[in-house]
Design a protein around this motif. Structure first.
Motif, PDB file in Angstrom:
ATOM      1  N   ALA A 105       0.850  -1.191   0.000  1.00 26.26           N
ATOM      2  CA  ALA A 105       0.000   0.000   0.000  1.00 26.26           C
ATOM      3  C   ALA A 105       0.880   1.232   0.000  1.00 26.26           C
ATOM      4  O   ALA A 105       1.771   1.368   0.840  1.00 26.26           O
ATOM      5  CB  ALA A 105      -0.918   0.005   1.221  1.00 26.26           C
ATOM      6  N   ASP A 106       0.629   2.128  -0.939  1.00 26.31           N
ATOM      7  CA  ASP A 106       1.306   3.419  -1.015  1.00 26.31           C
ATOM      8  C   ASP A 106       0.332   4.450  -0.466  1.00 26.31           C
ATOM      9  O   ASP A 106      -0.626   4.832  -1.137  1.00 26.31           O
ATOM     10  CB  ASP A 106       1.687   3.712  -2.462  1.00 26.31           C
ATOM     11  CG  ASP A 106       2.382   5.055  -2.655  1.00 26.31           C
ATOM     12  OD1 ASP A 106       2.584   5.780  -1.656  1.00 26.31           O
ATOM     13  OD2 ASP A 106       2.715   5.385  -3.813  1.00 26.31           O
ATOM     14  N   LEU A 107       0.546   4.873   0.789  1.00 29.45           N
ATOM     15  CA  LEU A 107      -0.378   5.790   1.453  1.00 29.45           C
ATOM     16  C   LEU A 107      -0.063   7.234   1.080  1.00 29.45           C
ATOM     17  O   LEU A 107       1.079   7.665   1.168  1.00 29.45           O
ATOM     18  CB  LEU A 107      -0.297   5.612   2.970  1.00 29.45           C
ATOM     19  CG  LEU A 107      -0.570   4.209   3.514  1.00 29.45           C
ATOM     20  CD1 LEU A 107      -0.591   4.227   5.042  1.00 29.45           C
ATOM     21  CD2 LEU A 107      -1.860   3.631   2.964  1.00 29.45           C
ATOM     22  N   GLY A 108      -1.091   7.976   0.692  1.00 31.74           N
ATOM     23  CA  GLY A 108      -0.877   9.335   0.198  1.00 31.74           C
ATOM     24  C   GLY A 108      -0.153   9.303  -1.127  1.00 31.74           C
ATOM     25  O   GLY A 108       0.804  10.042  -1.346  1.00 31.74           O
ATOM     26  N   ALA A 109      -0.620   8.458  -2.028  1.00 29.95           N
ATOM     27  CA  ALA A 109       0.142   8.094  -3.229  1.00 29.95           C
ATOM     28  C   ALA A 109       0.242   9.199  -4.263  1.00 29.95           C
ATOM     29  O   ALA A 109       1.122   9.145  -5.123  1.00 29.95           O
ATOM     30  CB  ALA A 109      -0.482   6.850  -3.874  1.00 29.95           C
ATOM     31  N   GLY A 110      -0.647  10.201  -4.219  1.00 36.07           N
ATOM     32  CA  GLY A 110      -0.637  11.178  -5.294  1.00 36.07           C
ATOM     33  C   GLY A 110      -0.917  10.497  -6.622  1.00 36.07           C
ATOM     34  O   GLY A 110      -1.835   9.678  -6.739  1.00 36.07           O
ATOM     35  N   VAL A 163      -3.154   4.515  -2.506  1.00 37.84           N
ATOM     36  CA  VAL A 163      -4.181   5.065  -1.624  1.00 37.84           C
ATOM     37  C   VAL A 163      -4.054   6.586  -1.609  1.00 37.84           C
ATOM     38  O   VAL A 163      -3.023   7.125  -1.189  1.00 37.84           O
ATOM     39  CB  VAL A 163      -4.039   4.506  -0.196  1.00 37.84           C
ATOM     40  CG1 VAL A 163      -5.168   5.030   0.690  1.00 37.84           C
ATOM     41  CG2 VAL A 163      -4.030   2.975  -0.201  1.00 37.84           C
ATOM     42  N   GLU A 164      -5.080   7.266  -2.066  1.00 38.18           N
ATOM     43  CA  GLU A 164      -5.034   8.722  -2.194  1.00 38.18           C
ATOM     44  C   GLU A 164      -6.353   9.342  -1.753  1.00 38.18           C
ATOM     45  O   GLU A 164      -7.429   8.860  -2.123  1.00 38.18           O
ATOM     46  CB  GLU A 164      -4.719   9.103  -3.646  1.00 38.18           C
ATOM     47  CG  GLU A 164      -4.831  10.570  -3.971  1.00 38.18           C
ATOM     48  CD  GLU A 164      -4.000  11.473  -3.074  1.00 38.18           C
ATOM     49  OE1 GLU A 164      -4.485  12.559  -2.707  1.00 38.18           O
ATOM     50  OE2 GLU A 164      -2.850  11.080  -2.738  1.00 38.18           O
TER      51      GLU A 164
END
Length: 260
Positions: free
Chosen positions: A49-54, A73-74
């Motif tokens: 999971a890439d949190l605050g992925a833009g 995740v954005e």
């Protein structure tokens, strides 16, 4: 959703993948995202999971060189749409099928977080590049950029709590931040993550650190380690940014040839 701003399509890892991102407004991905992605092993497997992925730069820096199933995740619908456009680019067709976009707020908790699709004990890796501007910093009139850059109250506590919830046992957390946030990061990791490793990132050998890279393992009790510093540039070019020729170590990391 309102009309999207103008955009550019930019190459990363020397053309291994591309990102569509806003032009002139909002946050534009660069070296920070590539360093964050480089904290994940080159042969990683499982789910990330890439949190605050833009627009998805950090997550795609991992997906493009591994078989990791990646969720971007954005929170904002605008940047979520750019992430979807990124996955639809023909240049990313070889790995886009292993990626998806989740429009969700990282700071949700409990049933609200679960309802948003951030499930407990689900991921092997969580990476995050949280907002880095403190409340005392001068704010930007660019609303999209302000959302990406401005810290919320107790931000690291909220983001790291979410990371601990959605990671599997022994899952790895990675984040990049300003050195001034390190104490808050360590406080939030207490009781959640051990085996912490900290790498200070310097623009050049005679400057102060401008970033810290932190990794940790969920529920580990192993002690904290200070890793060798990462020096980004061989020489200054006379500007205040301290930019110059990348060191070999930095060039390998930001272009996906090695991991930290």
């Amino acid at each position: 959703m309102s009309e999207l701003p103008q955009s550019t399509i930019d190459a990363f890892h020397k053309g291994k993948f591309y990102i569509e991102q806003p032009k002139g407004v909002g946050h534009r991905s660069g070296i920070d995202a590539m360093l964050l992605g480089a904290t994940v092993p080159l042969d990683a497997t499982g789910k990330l999971a890439d949190l605050g992925a833009g627009a998805g730069a950090a997550g795609l820096s991992v997906a493009s060189r591994s078989g990791v199933e990646t969720v971007l995740v954005e929170k904002t619908e605008t940047m979520s749409e750019f992430a979807r456009r990124t996955l639809a680019l023909d240049q990313n067709r070889d790995f886009a099928q292993q990626c998806s976009v989740l429009n969700a707020d990282v700071e949700l908790s409990g049933l609200a977080r679960l309802s948003a699709g951030l499930l407990d004990n689900h991921f092997d890796f969580v990476i995050m590049n949280p907002p880095f501007n403190e409340t005392a910093d001068r704010t930007t009139p660019d609303a999209l950029k302000a959302t990406a850059h401005a810290m919320s109250d107790n931000m690291f506590e909220k983001w790291i709590k979410t990371a601990a919830a959605i990671l599997k046992a022994r899952g790895q957390l990675s984040l990049i931040a300003r050195p001034s946030s390190l104490q808050n990061i360590l406080n939030a990791c207490e009781g959640r993550f051990g085996q912490l490793e900290i790498t200070n990132v310097f623009p050049r050998s005679d400057g102060d650190a401008i970033r810290v890279l932190v990794t940790g393992v969920k529920s580990s009790r192993a002690r904290l380690t200070l890793r060798p510093p990462l020096i980004m540039h061989e020489q200054a070019d006379g500007t205040s940014s301290g930019k110059g020729v990348y060191t070999q170590a930095a060039d390998d990391l930001i272009n996906g040839r090695k991991f930290l």
